[in-house]
Write a protein that holds these residues in place. Structure first.
Motif, PDB file in Angstrom:
ATOM      1  N   GLN A 147       0.813  -1.222   0.000  1.00 36.60           N
ATOM      2  CA  GLN A 147       0.000   0.000   0.000  1.00 36.60           C
ATOM      3  C   GLN A 147       0.846   1.272   0.000  1.00 36.60           C
ATOM      4  OE1 GLN A 147      -2.515  -0.469   3.430  1.00 36.60           O
ATOM      5  NE2 GLN A 147      -3.987  -1.749   2.346  1.00 36.60           N
ATOM      6  N   GLY A 148       2.173   1.109   0.126  1.00 38.99           N
ATOM      7  CA  GLY A 148       3.043   2.272   0.130  1.00 38.99           C
ATOM      8  C   GLY A 148       3.120   2.987   1.455  1.00 38.99           C
ATOM      9  N   ASP A 149       2.612   2.342   2.553  1.00 40.62           N
ATOM     10  CA  ASP A 149       2.697   2.964   3.867  1.00 40.62           C
ATOM     11  C   ASP A 149       4.113   2.912   4.432  1.00 40.62           C
ATOM     12  OD1 ASP A 149      -0.540   1.587   4.631  1.00 40.62           O
ATOM     13  OD2 ASP A 149      -0.021   3.587   3.899  1.00 40.62           O
ATOM     14  N   ILE A 150       4.919   1.985   3.937  1.00 43.70           N
ATOM     15  CA  ILE A 150       6.338   1.952   4.272  1.00 43.70           C
ATOM     16  C   ILE A 150       7.126   1.848   2.976  1.00 43.70           C
ATOM     17  CG2 ILE A 150       6.025   0.924   6.560  1.00 43.70           C
ATOM     18  CD1 ILE A 150       6.772  -1.775   5.357  1.00 43.70           C
ATOM     19  N   VAL A 151       8.378   2.300   3.014  1.00 44.17           N
ATOM     20  CA  VAL A 151       9.216   2.278   1.822  1.00 44.17           C
ATOM     21  C   VAL A 151       9.949   0.945   1.695  1.00 44.17           C
ATOM     22  CG1 VAL A 151      11.209   3.357   0.694  1.00 44.17           C
ATOM     23  CG2 VAL A 151       9.485   4.776   1.808  1.00 44.17           C
ATOM     24  N   ALA A 152      10.309   0.348   2.846  1.00 46.83           N
ATOM     25  CA  ALA A 152      11.096  -0.888   2.776  1.00 46.83           C
ATOM     26  C   ALA A 152      10.970  -1.666   4.072  1.00 46.83           C
ATOM     27  CB  ALA A 152      12.561  -0.572   2.499  1.00 46.83           C
ATOM     28  N   THR A 153      11.223  -2.974   3.988  1.00 45.54           N
ATOM     29  CA  THR A 153      11.411  -3.799   5.178  1.00 45.54           C
ATOM     30  C   THR A 153      12.899  -4.102   5.308  1.00 45.54           C
ATOM     31  OG1 THR A 153      11.055  -5.851   3.940  1.00 45.54           O
ATOM     32  CG2 THR A 153       9.139  -4.826   4.970  1.00 45.54           C
ATOM     33  N   ILE A 154      13.410  -3.987   6.519  1.00 45.93           N
ATOM     34  CA  ILE A 154      14.829  -4.221   6.776  1.00 45.93           C
ATOM     35  C   ILE A 154      14.983  -5.535   7.542  1.00 45.93           C
ATOM     36  CG2 ILE A 154      16.878  -3.371   7.981  1.00 45.93           C
ATOM     37  CD1 ILE A 154      15.920  -0.548   7.468  1.00 45.93           C
ATOM     38  N   GLU A 155      15.861  -6.379   7.044  1.00 45.91           N
ATOM     39  CA  GLU A 155      16.103  -7.681   7.667  1.00 45.91           C
ATOM     40  C   GLU A 155      17.564  -7.781   8.109  1.00 45.91           C
ATOM     41  OE1 GLU A 155      15.864 -11.115   5.126  1.00 45.91           O
ATOM     42  OE2 GLU A 155      14.987 -12.313   6.759  1.00 45.91           O
ATOM     43  N   ILE A 156      17.779  -8.166   9.365  1.00 52.32           N
ATOM     44  CA  ILE A 156      19.124  -8.344   9.912  1.00 52.32           C
ATOM     45  C   ILE A 156      19.277  -9.796  10.342  1.00 52.32           C
ATOM     46  CG2 ILE A 156      20.754  -7.644  11.709  1.00 52.32           C
ATOM     47  CD1 ILE A 156      19.287  -4.955  11.815  1.00 52.32           C
ATOM     48  N   LYS A 157      20.229 -10.499   9.763  1.00 54.96           N
ATOM     49  CA  LYS A 157      20.506 -11.890  10.080  1.00 54.96           C
ATOM     50  C   LYS A 157      21.904 -12.004  10.682  1.00 54.96           C
ATOM     51  CE  LYS A 157      16.746 -13.951   8.462  1.00 54.96           C
ATOM     52  NZ  LYS A 157      15.836 -14.720   9.335  1.00 54.96           N
ATOM     53  N   LYS A 158      22.011 -12.768  11.777  1.00 58.82           N
ATOM     54  CA  LYS A 158      23.307 -12.977  12.421  1.00 58.82           C
ATOM     55  C   LYS A 158      23.913 -14.284  11.926  1.00 58.82           C
ATOM     56  CE  LYS A 158      25.523 -13.260  16.956  1.00 58.82           C
ATOM     57  NZ  LYS A 158      26.575 -12.283  16.627  1.00 58.82           N
ATOM     58  N   ASN A 159      25.142 -14.216  11.432  1.00 55.66           N
ATOM     59  CA  ASN A 159      25.840 -15.414  10.989  1.00 55.66           C
ATOM     60  C   ASN A 159      26.306 -16.231  12.197  1.00 55.66           C
ATOM     61  OD1 ASN A 159      25.740 -15.373   8.154  1.00 55.66           O
ATOM     62  ND2 ASN A 159      27.355 -13.823   8.050  1.00 55.66           N
ATOM     63  N   PRO A 160      26.579 -17.522  11.990  1.00 51.64           N
ATOM     64  CA  PRO A 160      27.100 -18.344  13.092  1.00 51.64           C
ATOM     65  C   PRO A 160      28.395 -17.749  13.636  1.00 51.64           C
ATOM     66  CG  PRO A 160      26.420 -19.711  11.251  1.00 51.64           C
ATOM     67  CD  PRO A 160      26.342 -18.296  10.775  1.00 51.64           C
ATOM     68  N   GLU A 161      28.659 -18.019  14.904  1.00 52.97           N
ATOM     69  CA  GLU A 161      29.840 -17.465  15.573  1.00 52.97           C
ATOM     70  C   GLU A 161      31.118 -17.868  14.849  1.00 52.97           C
ATOM     71  OE1 GLU A 161      31.823 -17.336  20.033  1.00 52.97           O
ATOM     72  OE2 GLU A 161      29.834 -18.212  19.717  1.00 52.97           O
ATOM     73  N   GLY A 162      31.968 -16.890  14.619  1.00 50.81           N
ATOM     74  CA  GLY A 162      33.226 -17.125  13.920  1.00 50.81           C
ATOM     75  C   GLY A 162      33.166 -16.885  12.432  1.00 50.81           C
ATOM     76  N   VAL A 163      31.952 -16.748  11.884  1.00 49.97           N
ATOM     77  CA  VAL A 163      31.783 -16.488  10.444  1.00 49.97           C
ATOM     78  C   VAL A 163      31.736 -14.982  10.225  1.00 49.97           C
ATOM     79  CG1 VAL A 163      30.294 -16.798   8.435  1.00 49.97           C
ATOM     80  CG2 VAL A 163      30.552 -18.654  10.105  1.00 49.97           C
ATOM     81  N   LYS A 164      32.528 -14.503   9.261  1.00 51.32           N
ATOM     82  CA  LYS A 164      32.553 -13.074   8.951  1.00 51.32           C
ATOM     83  C   LYS A 164      31.808 -12.828   7.641  1.00 51.32           C
ATOM     84  CE  LYS A 164      35.176 -11.995  12.454  1.00 51.32           C
ATOM     85  NZ  LYS A 164      36.544 -11.510  12.305  1.00 51.32           N
ATOM     86  N   PRO A 165      31.038 -11.749   7.539  1.00 53.68           N
ATOM     87  CA  PRO A 165      30.746 -10.772   8.584  1.00 53.68           C
ATOM     88  C   PRO A 165      29.770 -11.323   9.619  1.00 53.68           C
ATOM     89  CG  PRO A 165      29.447 -10.286   6.656  1.00 53.68           C
ATOM     90  CD  PRO A 165      30.351 -11.432   6.276  1.00 53.68           C
ATOM     91  N   GLU A 166      29.665 -10.638  10.763  1.00 55.03           N
ATOM     92  CA  GLU A 166      28.786 -11.086  11.829  1.00 55.03           C
ATOM     93  C   GLU A 166      27.312 -10.957  11.445  1.00 55.03           C
ATOM     94  OE1 GLU A 166      31.819  -9.427  15.275  1.00 55.03           O
ATOM     95  OE2 GLU A 166      29.654  -9.281  15.581  1.00 55.03           O
ATOM     96  N   TYR A 167      26.979  -9.902  10.651  1.00 57.83           N
ATOM     97  CA  TYR A 167      25.590  -9.656  10.281  1.00 57.83           C
ATOM     98  C   TYR A 167      25.468  -9.456   8.778  1.00 57.83           C
ATOM     99  CZ  TYR A 167      24.899  -8.726  15.248  1.00 57.83           C
ATOM    100  OH  TYR A 167      24.855  -8.833  16.609  1.00 57.83           O
ATOM    101  N   ILE A 168      24.321  -9.841   8.249  1.00 67.61           N
ATOM    102  CA  ILE A 168      23.957  -9.534   6.869  1.00 67.61           C
ATOM    103  C   ILE A 168      22.670  -8.710   6.908  1.00 67.61           C
ATOM    104  CG2 ILE A 168      23.200 -10.445   4.637  1.00 67.61           C
ATOM    105  CD1 ILE A 168      24.926 -12.884   5.137  1.00 67.61           C
ATOM    106  N   LEU A 169      22.729  -7.530   6.337  1.00 65.69           N
ATOM    107  CA  LEU A 169      21.577  -6.629   6.314  1.00 65.69           C
ATOM    108  C   LEU A 169      21.027  -6.571   4.894  1.00 65.69           C
ATOM    109  CD1 LEU A 169      21.355  -3.165   8.038  1.00 65.69           C
ATOM    110  CD2 LEU A 169      20.557  -3.451   5.710  1.00 65.69           C
ATOM    111  N   SER A 170      19.753  -6.847   4.746  1.00 65.64           N
ATOM    112  CA  SER A 170      19.119  -6.782   3.425  1.00 65.64           C
ATOM    113  C   SER A 170      17.775  -6.078   3.565  1.00 65.64           C
ATOM    114  CB  SER A 170      18.932  -8.180   2.831  1.00 65.64           C
ATOM    115  OG  SER A 170      18.169  -8.986   3.698  1.00 65.64           O
ATOM    116  N   TYR A 171      17.188  -5.716   2.460  1.00 64.53           N
ATOM    117  CA  TYR A 171      15.899  -5.020   2.519  1.00 64.53           C
ATOM    118  C   TYR A 171      15.069  -5.344   1.287  1.00 64.53           C
ATOM    119  CZ  TYR A 171      17.112  -1.630  -1.080  1.00 64.53           C
ATOM    120  OH  TYR A 171      17.439  -1.048  -2.270  1.00 64.53           O
ATOM    121  N   LYS A 172      13.782  -5.165   1.452  1.00 63.50           N
ATOM    122  CA  LYS A 172      12.824  -5.299   0.348  1.00 63.50           C
ATOM    123  C   LYS A 172      12.169  -3.946   0.182  1.00 63.50           C
ATOM    124  CE  LYS A 172       8.826  -8.029  -1.162  1.00 63.50           C
ATOM    125  NZ  LYS A 172       7.879  -9.105  -0.768  1.00 63.50           N
ATOM    126  N   GLU A 173      12.223  -3.393  -1.031  1.00 65.65           N
ATOM    127  CA  GLU A 173      11.823  -1.998  -1.212  1.00 65.65           C
ATOM    128  C   GLU A 173      10.493  -1.856  -1.907  1.00 65.65           C
ATOM    129  OE1 GLU A 173      14.766  -0.183  -3.701  1.00 65.65           O
ATOM    130  OE2 GLU A 173      13.675  -0.701  -5.516  1.00 65.65           O
TER     131      GLU A 173
END
Length: 366
Positions: free
Chosen positions: A94-120
Motif C-alpha cells: 500500500q506504500g505505507d512503508i518504503v522498505a522492510t529491513i532484515e538483519i541476520k546474524k551469521n554463526p559465531e566465527g563467520v565473517k561478517p557477523e551480520y547480513i543486512l538486506s531489505y525489500k523496497e
C-alpha cells in the motif's frame, strides 16, 4: 525616405507583447503565482520534518542485535512496528512503508557477523532508490567503531555511493516549473493569437511591410523572455528559501533556463493549434485543458510515473512534459548538462516538429 526595417518592427512587437503580458493578471498567475504557491506549500511540507523514510522490521529479523538497536535510533528511519508478516507485506504494497529491513546474524566465527538486506517499495518518490546506499552510509557514519570494522561486523548488499539529500522540493519544483511553461505556452499563445485574429489586428498587419514570420517570432521571443524571468524567480526562491538543489550552482541554473526556453517553444506549438481550432474564446479553455490536464496528472509533476499501473506507463512516457520534467530533475539534482539529457531534448524536439507541422496546416491569419 527611411528604409523599412523588419528588425525594428520585431523589437516594437516584442516590447508591446511584454507590456501586455505584464499587465495581464492571468499571465502573472500562470507564470509565477500558481507554481510559486505550490512550491511554497510543498517546500514547507518537505522541510518540516526533513528527509525521512518509513521502514519496518522484516519477520524473523534479529531485533536483539546491536545493529538493529542502532538503526532504531537513527532519525532518518521512521519505524512502523508490526509483528505480522502479512501486515508487513500489506504496508509495503500500500506504500505505507518504503522498505522492510532484515538483519541476520551469521554463526559465531563467520565473517561478517551480520547480513543486512531489505525489500523496497517505489511508492514514495525516489526514496526507495536511495535505500541501499543510505543504509550503508548510516551504518558507517553512526559509530566510529563500526566504520573501522565494517567488513568484519556487517555486510550490506549494496554498492556504497555518496548520497546527496533528496528533498521533496527537488522533485516538486522542476515539475511545477515545467507545468507553468506548458500552461503559458498553450493558454497564453492560444488566447493571444485568437484575439489578434478576432480583432483583425493580424489582418491590419498585412497592410504594413511587416512579414508574417516576424509577427510569430516576436510573440514567441516575448513569451520566452517573460517565462525566463518567471523561471528565474521560481528557481531562486526555491533555492534560497527551501534548499532546492542546484548541483553545480550557476552552471546548473543556466542549463535549466536553456531547457525552459526549449520546452516553452515546443509547448507554444500546441497553443497555435488550439488558437486555430477554437471557434470562440470560450472554447479555448476546454481545448487547452485537453492538452495540459493529462500531462499535468500523468507526466510526473507531483509523483513518479513508476507509481502508475504498468499498462499506463508507456502513455505517460510518450508525453512531452514527462521528458521536460525528467530533464530538469537530472540537470538540477544530478548535475547533468544539456548533452547528458540529449535524449530528452531529442524527444521534445520531435514533438516540436510534429506540432508545428500541424499548426502550420491549421493556423489561420484571418
Amino acid at each position: 525616405m527611411a528604409t523599412y526595417s523588419n528588425m525594428r518592427a520585431m523589437r516594437a512587437l516584442i516590447k508591446a507583447s511584454l507590456q501586455a503580458m505584464f499587465k495581464s493578471p492571468s499571465a502573472i498567475i500562470f507564470t509565477i503565482a500558481f507554481p510559486l504557491t505550490l512550491i511554497i506549500v510543498f517546500g514547507f511540507l518537505g522541510n518540516s520534518n526533513g528527509f525521512s523514510v518509513k521502514v519496518a522490521s522484516a519477520p524473523g529479523s534479529d531485533t536483539t542485535s546491536p545493529l538493529y538497536n542502532m538503526l532504531r535510533h537513527v532519525s532518518v528511519l521512521k519505524w512502523v512496528d508490526t509483528h505480522d508478516s502479512g501486515g508487513v507485506n500489506k504496508l509495503l504494497q500500500q506504500g505505507d512503508i518504503v522498505a522492510t529491513i532484515e538483519i541476520k546474524k551469521n554463526p559465531e566465527g563467520v565473517k561478517p557477523e551480520y547480513i543486512l538486506s531489505y525489500k523496497e517499495s517505489s511508492s514514495e518518490l525516489n526514496k526507495a532508490k536511495q535505500m541501499e546506499a543510505m543504509l550503508a552510509t548510516i551504518i558507517q557514519q553512526a559509530d566510529p567503531e563500526l566504520r573501522r570494522r565494517m567488513d568484519d561486523i556487517v555486510q550490506v548488499k549494496t554498492e556504497v555511493a555518496q548520497i546527496r539529500e533528496y528533498k521533496q522540493i527537488d522533485f516538486i519544483l522542476p515539475g511545477q516549473l515545467s507545468f507553468s511553461l506548458l500552461a503559458s505556452g498553450v493558454f497564453g499563445t492560444a488566447f493571444v493569437f485568437f484575439n489578434l485574429r478576432q480583432t483583425l489586428v493580424l489582418k491590419r498587419f498585412f497592410a504594413t511591410p511587416v512579414r508574417r514570420e516576424v509577427i510569430v517570432i516576436s510573440e514567441g521571443l516575448a513569451r520566452v523572455v517573460f517565462q525566463i524571468m518567471g523561471s528565474i524567480i521560481i528557481i531562486s526562491i526555491g533555492h534560497l528559501f527551501f534548499g532546492f538543489t542546484l548541483a553545480h550552482g550557476i552552471f546548473t541554473f543556466i542549463n535549466m533556463l536553456v531547457m525552459c526556453a526549449l520546452g516553452l517553444l515546443v509547448f507554444m506549438g500546441f497553443g497555435f493549434i488550439v488558437s486555430a481550432v477554437a471557434k470562440s474564446e470560450s472554447t479555448i479553455p476546454p481545448f487547452s485543458n485537453l492538452v495540459t490536464l493529462p500531462q499535468f496528472l500523468l507526466a510526473g509533476t507531483f509523483f513518479s510515473i513508476d507509481n502508475f499501473p504498468v499498462w499506463l506507463r508507456p502513455f505517460c512516457k510518450a508525453l512531452p512534459l514527462t521528458y521536460m520534467n525528467e530533464a530538469l530533475r537530472k540537470i538540477s539534482f544530478d548535475g547533468a548538462n544539456l548533452w547528458d539529457v540529449r535524449m530528452d531534448i531529442l524527444v521534445l524536439t520531435l514533438w516540436g516538429i510534429g506540432v508545428y507541422l500541424v499548426a502550420g496546416k491549421l493556423f489561420k491569419w484571418e
